[in-house]
Design an enzyme around this catalytic site. Structure first.
Site, PDB file in Angstrom:
ATOM      1  CD  GLU A   1      68.542  12.115  23.810  1.00 52.00           C
ATOM      2  OE1 GLU A   1      69.184  13.186  23.732  1.00 52.00           O
ATOM      3  OE2 GLU A   1      67.330  12.075  24.079  1.00 52.00           O
TER       4      GLU A   1
ATOM      5  CD  GLU B   1      67.095  17.964  23.905  1.00 54.65           C
ATOM      6  OE1 GLU B   1      66.158  17.397  24.468  1.00 54.65           O
ATOM      7  OE2 GLU B   1      68.173  17.396  23.666  1.00 54.65           O
TER       8      GLU B   1
END
Length: 255
Positions: free
Chosen positions: A137, A235
């Site tokens: 990520e 998220e």
């Protein structure tokens, strides 16, 4: 595409018990959840709640977090990967998230890049043996993560491509990417096969989609055009009661 609630933040205000957040997600009509660190979570209870509800676990994070670009931390990083792979199997998570660690200002960027690719090859080999996906990520360096080495989707995709493992893919977080001034249609063009998971939050503020300035119909359209059929991780930090923010997010995303 289907939504996965990040229960690190969603339902947290309403349900202090972590397994209860899984039941709350099910009651809200969601079919998947994800969370961050696992060592502070009751994994056996999490797995029981997942089994009771039929909710899927999309991802959790490799921990303890260690640097990919500092060889002095590689032994600890690979140990964390091994431990987290075992935890992922216990919890039923198909994927684990890793980030790069902070830039080393005394080392060239290319050398840091190459060091990260080298240790990711070792980690991917462990993931292949375990049958778990690793997700690399990139994180934004403008708001939450100043000094982070990997803040570019393009460079993250380069790393995944260089490692060359089916068990390493990119986690494309639309929030971090947007904060860095990227456009999804441009950065993902021709390379979407290297992406394994999507996460979303609005800009600014990292709240629910529909709370900020992102053109979500266009962003979701990009994903549809690319043929994405996986989880879209919510998220975000709820700006209000979780169920109200979920209604806004669903209407905004059209999912």
């Amino acid at each position: 595409m289907y939504l996965a609630a990040c229960i690190e933040w969603l339902f947290a205000a309403e349900h202090p018990s972590f397994p209860d957040r899984i039941h709350a997600a099910k009651a809200a009509g969601l079919t998947a959840v994800e969370f961050h660190l696992w060592r502070d979570k009751p994994l056996a209870e999490v797995r029981r709640a997942l089994d009771e509800t039929g909710v899927r676990l999309a991802s959790m994070v490799v921990e303890p977090r260690r640097s990919l670009i500092d060889p002095a931390q590689h032994e600890e990083f690979l140990a964390a990967v091994r431990d987290s792979l075992r935890a992922a199997k216990e919890a039923g998570a198909p994927a684990l998230v890793v980030a790069s660690g902070f830039t080393r200002p005394d080392v060239s960027r290319q050398e840091q890049h190459d060091i990260a690719v080298g240790v990711l090859k070792q980690a991917a080999a462990l993931a292949e043996q375990a049958g778990i996906l690793l997700l690399l990520e990139p994180l934004n360096t403008r708001v939450e993560h100043p000094g982070m080495f990997l803040d570019s989707t393009a460079e993250g995709l380069d790393m995944v491509e260089e490692v060359g493992s089916p068990n390493l893919r990119l986690l494309y977080d639309m929030y971090h990417s947007t904060v860095m001034g990227e456009d999804p249609a441009q950065v993902l063009a021709g390379r979407f096969h290297l992406v394994g998971h999507i996460q979303v939050a609005d800009v600014p503020g990292r709240h629910q989609p529909g709370s900020g300035t992102v053109d979500w119909p266009r962003y979701v359209g990009v994903l549809r055009d690319l043929g994405y059929a996986g989880a879209v991780g919510l998220e975000y930090k709820p700006e209000g009661p979780t169920l109200e923010t979920l209604a806004t997010a669903r209407a905004t995303l059209g999912l």
